[in-house]
Design a protein around this motif. Structure first.
Motif, PDB file in Angstrom:
ATOM      1  N   ALA A  15       0.834  -1.203   0.000  1.00 26.63           N
ATOM      2  CA  ALA A  15       0.000   0.000   0.000  1.00 26.63           C
ATOM      3  C   ALA A  15       0.870   1.255   0.000  1.00 26.63           C
ATOM      4  O   ALA A  15       0.567   2.233  -0.694  1.00 26.63           O
ATOM      5  CB  ALA A  15      -0.925  -0.012   1.217  1.00 26.63           C
ATOM      6  N   GLU A  16       1.946   1.223   0.764  1.00 25.46           N
ATOM      7  CA  GLU A  16       2.855   2.374   0.800  1.00 25.46           C
ATOM      8  C   GLU A  16       3.460   2.617  -0.579  1.00 25.46           C
ATOM      9  O   GLU A  16       3.541   3.755  -1.040  1.00 25.46           O
ATOM     10  CB  GLU A  16       3.955   2.144   1.837  1.00 25.46           C
ATOM     11  N   ARG A  17       3.865   1.548  -1.252  1.00 26.39           N
ATOM     12  CA  ARG A  17       4.439   1.685  -2.591  1.00 26.39           C
ATOM     13  C   ARG A  17       3.421   2.237  -3.580  1.00 26.39           C
ATOM     14  O   ARG A  17       3.784   2.936  -4.536  1.00 26.39           O
ATOM     15  CB  ARG A  17       4.954   0.322  -3.073  1.00 26.39           C
ATOM     16  N   ALA A  18       2.140   1.940  -3.353  1.00 31.51           N
ATOM     17  CA  ALA A  18       1.081   2.391  -4.267  1.00 31.51           C
ATOM     18  C   ALA A  18       0.653   3.824  -3.990  1.00 31.51           C
ATOM     19  O   ALA A  18      -0.180   4.363  -4.712  1.00 31.51           O
ATOM     20  CB  ALA A  18      -0.126   1.457  -4.164  1.00 31.51           C
ATOM     21  N   GLY A  19       1.199   4.441  -2.950  1.00 30.91           N
ATOM     22  CA  GLY A  19       0.869   5.822  -2.649  1.00 30.91           C
ATOM     23  C   GLY A  19      -0.246   6.012  -1.643  1.00 30.91           C
ATOM     24  O   GLY A  19      -0.740   7.133  -1.470  1.00 30.91           O
ATOM     25  N   VAL A  20      -0.656   4.939  -0.967  1.00 31.95           N
ATOM     26  CA  VAL A  20      -1.679   5.072   0.066  1.00 31.95           C
ATOM     27  C   VAL A  20      -1.119   5.928   1.208  1.00 31.95           C
ATOM     28  O   VAL A  20       0.022   5.747   1.629  1.00 31.95           O
ATOM     29  CB  VAL A  20      -2.121   3.688   0.578  1.00 31.95           C
ATOM     30  N   GLU A  21      -1.923   6.867   1.710  1.00 27.41           N
ATOM     31  CA  GLU A  21      -1.442   7.849   2.681  1.00 27.41           C
ATOM     32  C   GLU A  21      -1.314   7.293   4.094  1.00 27.41           C
ATOM     33  O   GLU A  21      -0.426   7.685   4.853  1.00 27.41           O
ATOM     34  CB  GLU A  21      -2.392   9.060   2.680  1.00 27.41           C
ATOM     35  N   LEU A  75       0.449  -2.978  14.298  1.00 26.35           N
ATOM     36  CA  LEU A  75       1.046  -1.688  13.969  1.00 26.35           C
ATOM     37  C   LEU A  75       2.551  -1.656  14.205  1.00 26.35           C
ATOM     38  O   LEU A  75       3.277  -0.979  13.469  1.00 26.35           O
ATOM     39  CB  LEU A  75       0.363  -0.580  14.786  1.00 26.35           C
ATOM     40  N   ALA A  76       3.034  -2.379  15.211  1.00 24.85           N
ATOM     41  CA  ALA A  76       4.470  -2.339  15.517  1.00 24.85           C
ATOM     42  C   ALA A  76       5.328  -2.866  14.359  1.00 24.85           C
ATOM     43  O   ALA A  76       6.260  -2.179  13.908  1.00 24.85           O
ATOM     44  CB  ALA A  76       4.758  -3.100  16.803  1.00 24.85           C
ATOM     45  N   PRO A  77       5.057  -4.061  13.823  1.00 28.10           N
ATOM     46  CA  PRO A  77       5.856  -4.501  12.678  1.00 28.10           C
ATOM     47  C   PRO A  77       5.612  -3.671  11.425  1.00 28.10           C
ATOM     48  O   PRO A  77       6.503  -3.527  10.580  1.00 28.10           O
ATOM     49  CB  PRO A  77       5.432  -5.963  12.466  1.00 28.10           C
ATOM     50  N   MET A  78       4.419  -3.086  11.285  1.00 27.69           N
ATOM     51  CA  MET A  78       4.168  -2.168  10.162  1.00 27.69           C
ATOM     52  C   MET A  78       5.088  -0.957  10.259  1.00 27.69           C
ATOM     53  O   MET A  78       5.609  -0.471   9.260  1.00 27.69           O
ATOM     54  CB  MET A  78       2.710  -1.709  10.168  1.00 27.69           C
ATOM     55  N   ALA A  79       5.276  -0.458  11.478  1.00 29.41           N
ATOM     56  CA  ALA A  79       6.139   0.701  11.685  1.00 29.41           C
ATOM     57  C   ALA A  79       7.566   0.407  11.265  1.00 29.41           C
ATOM     58  O   ALA A  79       8.246   1.250  10.668  1.00 29.41           O
ATOM     59  CB  ALA A  79       6.080   1.128  13.151  1.00 29.41           C
ATOM     60  N   LYS A 122       8.312   3.354   5.714  1.00 32.13           N
ATOM     61  CA  LYS A 122       9.085   4.579   5.912  1.00 32.13           C
ATOM     62  C   LYS A 122       8.241   5.850   5.818  1.00 32.13           C
ATOM     63  O   LYS A 122       8.616   6.873   6.381  1.00 32.13           O
ATOM     64  CB  LYS A 122      10.208   4.659   4.876  1.00 32.13           C
ATOM     65  N   ARG A 123       7.128   5.790   5.101  1.00 32.49           N
ATOM     66  CA  ARG A 123       6.364   7.008   4.839  1.00 32.49           C
ATOM     67  C   ARG A 123       4.930   6.955   5.320  1.00 32.49           C
ATOM     68  O   ARG A 123       4.409   7.919   5.867  1.00 32.49           O
ATOM     69  CB  ARG A 123       6.365   7.288   3.325  1.00 32.49           C
ATOM     70  N   ILE A 124       4.249   5.846   5.128  1.00 32.08           N
ATOM     71  CA  ILE A 124       2.819   5.740   5.386  1.00 32.08           C
ATOM     72  C   ILE A 124       2.515   6.021   6.853  1.00 32.08           C
ATOM     73  O   ILE A 124       3.252   5.619   7.745  1.00 32.08           O
ATOM     74  CB  ILE A 124       2.315   4.343   4.961  1.00 32.08           C
ATOM     75  N   ARG A 125       1.415   6.767   7.101  1.00 32.10           N
ATOM     76  CA  ARG A 125       1.011   7.046   8.477  1.00 32.10           C
ATOM     77  C   ARG A 125       0.335   5.820   9.072  1.00 32.10           C
ATOM     78  O   ARG A 125      -0.310   5.041   8.365  1.00 32.10           O
ATOM     79  CB  ARG A 125       0.056   8.247   8.542  1.00 32.10           C
ATOM     80  N   LEU A 126       0.455   5.657  10.394  1.00 34.23           N
ATOM     81  CA  LEU A 126      -0.082   4.497  11.094  1.00 34.23           C
ATOM     82  C   LEU A 126      -1.066   4.953  12.161  1.00 34.23           C
ATOM     83  O   LEU A 126      -0.713   5.725  13.055  1.00 34.23           O
ATOM     84  CB  LEU A 126       1.050   3.695  11.734  1.00 34.23           C
ATOM     85  N   GLY A 127      -2.305   4.485  12.062  1.00 35.00           N
ATOM     86  CA  GLY A 127      -3.330   4.915  12.996  1.00 35.00           C
ATOM     87  C   GLY A 127      -3.898   3.764  13.806  1.00 35.00           C
ATOM     88  O   GLY A 127      -4.203   2.702  13.258  1.00 35.00           O
ATOM     89  N   LEU A 132       5.200   3.232  19.682  1.00 32.94           N
ATOM     90  CA  LEU A 132       5.001   3.221  18.237  1.00 32.94           C
ATOM     91  C   LEU A 132       5.682   4.418  17.590  1.00 32.94           C
ATOM     92  O   LEU A 132       6.256   4.308  16.499  1.00 32.94           O
ATOM     93  CB  LEU A 132       3.508   3.226  17.908  1.00 32.94           C
ATOM     94  N   ASP A 133       5.634   5.563  18.256  1.00 36.87           N
ATOM     95  CA  ASP A 133       6.279   6.756  17.727  1.00 36.87           C
ATOM     96  C   ASP A 133       7.788   6.578  17.639  1.00 36.87           C
ATOM     97  O   ASP A 133       8.441   7.127  16.752  1.00 36.87           O
ATOM     98  CB  ASP A 133       5.944   7.965  18.602  1.00 36.87           C
ATOM     99  N   ASN A 134       8.339   5.782  18.558  1.00 37.73           N
ATOM    100  CA  ASN A 134       9.776   5.495  18.497  1.00 37.73           C
ATOM    101  C   ASN A 134      10.115   4.701  17.236  1.00 37.73           C
ATOM    102  O   ASN A 134      11.181   4.877  16.648  1.00 37.73           O
ATOM    103  CB  ASN A 134      10.185   4.720  19.747  1.00 37.73           C
ATOM    104  N   LEU A 135       9.192   3.853  16.791  1.00 38.49           N
ATOM    105  CA  LEU A 135       9.405   3.046  15.596  1.00 38.49           C
ATOM    106  C   LEU A 135       9.065   3.815  14.320  1.00 38.49           C
ATOM    107  O   LEU A 135       9.679   3.590  13.279  1.00 38.49           O
ATOM    108  CB  LEU A 135       8.555   1.771  15.659  1.00 38.49           C
ATOM    109  N   ALA A 136       8.079   4.701  14.401  1.00 39.35           N
ATOM    110  CA  ALA A 136       7.615   5.449  13.220  1.00 39.35           C
ATOM    111  C   ALA A 136       7.476   6.911  13.622  1.00 39.35           C
ATOM    112  O   ALA A 136       6.363   7.437  13.721  1.00 39.35           O
ATOM    113  CB  ALA A 136       6.297   4.884  12.718  1.00 39.35           C
ATOM    114  N   GLU A 137       8.579   7.561  13.831  1.00 37.28           N
ATOM    115  CA  GLU A 137       8.593   8.910  14.388  1.00 37.28           C
ATOM    116  C   GLU A 137       7.786   9.882  13.531  1.00 37.28           C
ATOM    117  O   GLU A 137       8.015  10.032  12.337  1.00 37.28           O
ATOM    118  CB  GLU A 137      10.035   9.403  14.502  1.00 37.28           C
ATOM    119  N   GLY A 138       6.798  10.526  14.183  1.00 33.81           N
ATOM    120  CA  GLY A 138       5.979  11.516  13.492  1.00 33.81           C
ATOM    121  C   GLY A 138       4.950  10.949  12.542  1.00 33.81           C
ATOM    122  O   GLY A 138       4.300  11.709  11.823  1.00 33.81           O
ATOM    123  N   ARG A 139       4.760   9.619  12.532  1.00 32.66           N
ATOM    124  CA  ARG A 139       3.819   9.011  11.579  1.00 32.66           C
ATOM    125  C   ARG A 139       2.630   8.341  12.268  1.00 32.66           C
ATOM    126  O   ARG A 139       1.884   7.596  11.647  1.00 32.66           O
ATOM    127  CB  ARG A 139       4.530   7.965  10.710  1.00 32.66           C
TER     128      ARG A 139
END
Length: 277
Positions: A28-34, A51-55, A59-64, A85-92
């Motif tokens: 999904a990240e490669r396809a441009g999903v936000e 969410l943890a392994p997704m993080a 590198k770019r996709i936001r995680l909710g 989670l923020d430690n794994l995906a800072e700011g995402r």
């Protein structure tokens, strides 16, 4: 996705194989999903464990996390979990808070009381902990002290649909997340109510991000996809708890909801699927 000129996310339930789901998110990240949102599906798998392994894998996709609740997860647990989670995906990372489902909480023997107030207080407590502040919940013992570094900005969404929650979203949330199976007509009404609350609390409309789940089933034909949806226990459950107003806005008679609810409670999913048009 970029050609749609608006953010498109992927909403998932916490079910299935975790590793396979992580692969979907990488694609999904490669396809441009936000963004990707993982819903807290009661009695299935834990959303944070998805969410943890997704993080780590993206590198770019936001995680909710959408949505957690303060009944099954103490606000301190939510704050520390999201900080990890923020430690794994800072700011995402994004957090959606809701009341939880009363029936599911009752099945766990958890009292459902003062729901809106509890969500509101939890928001305040979580933000205080993220700022590194001590939290006094019991004055007979030392205060809670967050022992993790303050995370990057983590927006908090409200994920509930009654008027008090819409008011709360406009007052102090960064976003509003509509539930699955909400009609577009209802979503528009809720958006206006949130914005009205925001205006009365001196906030700008641009301060609030709006998201909604568009429940989708994919198959080789429309009929096959529809039949899959009708057999899905989650769909049967969601139809069974919709309000009269939700049913009317979507153009369905309330009797349909009542019939599905009766069969769902009897665990007669086969007949429940048959009565869904």
């Amino acid at each position: 996705m970029p050609e749609l000129n608006r953010p498109v996310g992927l909403g998932l339930a916490a079910r299935g194989d975790v590793r396979e789901t992580v692969d979907w998110v990488v694609r999904a990240e490669r396809a441009g999903v936000e963004s990707v949102w993982v819903h807290d599906s009661y009695f299935e798998r834990d959303p944070i464990s998805f969410l943890a392994p997704m993080a780590q894998a993206t590198k770019r996709i936001r995680l909710g996390a959408g949505a957690l609740n303060p009944y099954t997860r103490h606000p301190f647990v939510v704050a520390s979990t999201m900080a990890s989670l923020d430690n794994l995906a800072e700011g995402r990372v994004s957090l959606a808070l809701g009341s939880g489902l009363p029936l599911r909480l009752a099945q766990m023997n958890i009292a459902f009381e003062n729901a809106t107030q509890r969500v509101s207080e939890s928001m305040d407590q979580i933000r205080s902990l993220w700022r590194g502040e001590r939290l006094v919940l019991n004055d007979k013992v030392p205060p809670l002290v967050p022992m993790f570094p303050p995370p990057k900005r983590i927006p908090i969404y409200i994920a509930a649909y009654t008027k008090p929650y819409l008011e709360l979203a406009g007052e102090k949330a960064e976003g509003y997340l509509a539930r699955p199976m909400e009609s577009l007509a209802a979503f528009l009404v809720m958006r206006e109510r949130v914005l009205d609350s925001a205006q009365r609390h001196g906030r700008d409309a641009s301060d609030i991000d709006f998201r909604g789940y568009l429940l989708s089933y994919i198959s080789d034909s429309r009929r096959d996809a529809l039949n899959r949806a009708k057999r899905e226990p989650f769909v049967i459950y969601m139809i069974s708890i919709l309000s009269d107003i939700s049913m009317s806005r979507a153009g369905f008679p309330t009797e349909l909801r009542d019939d599905v609810n009766r069969l769902w409670r009897a665990e007669d999913y086969h007949r429940a699927a048959q009565v869904i048009p």
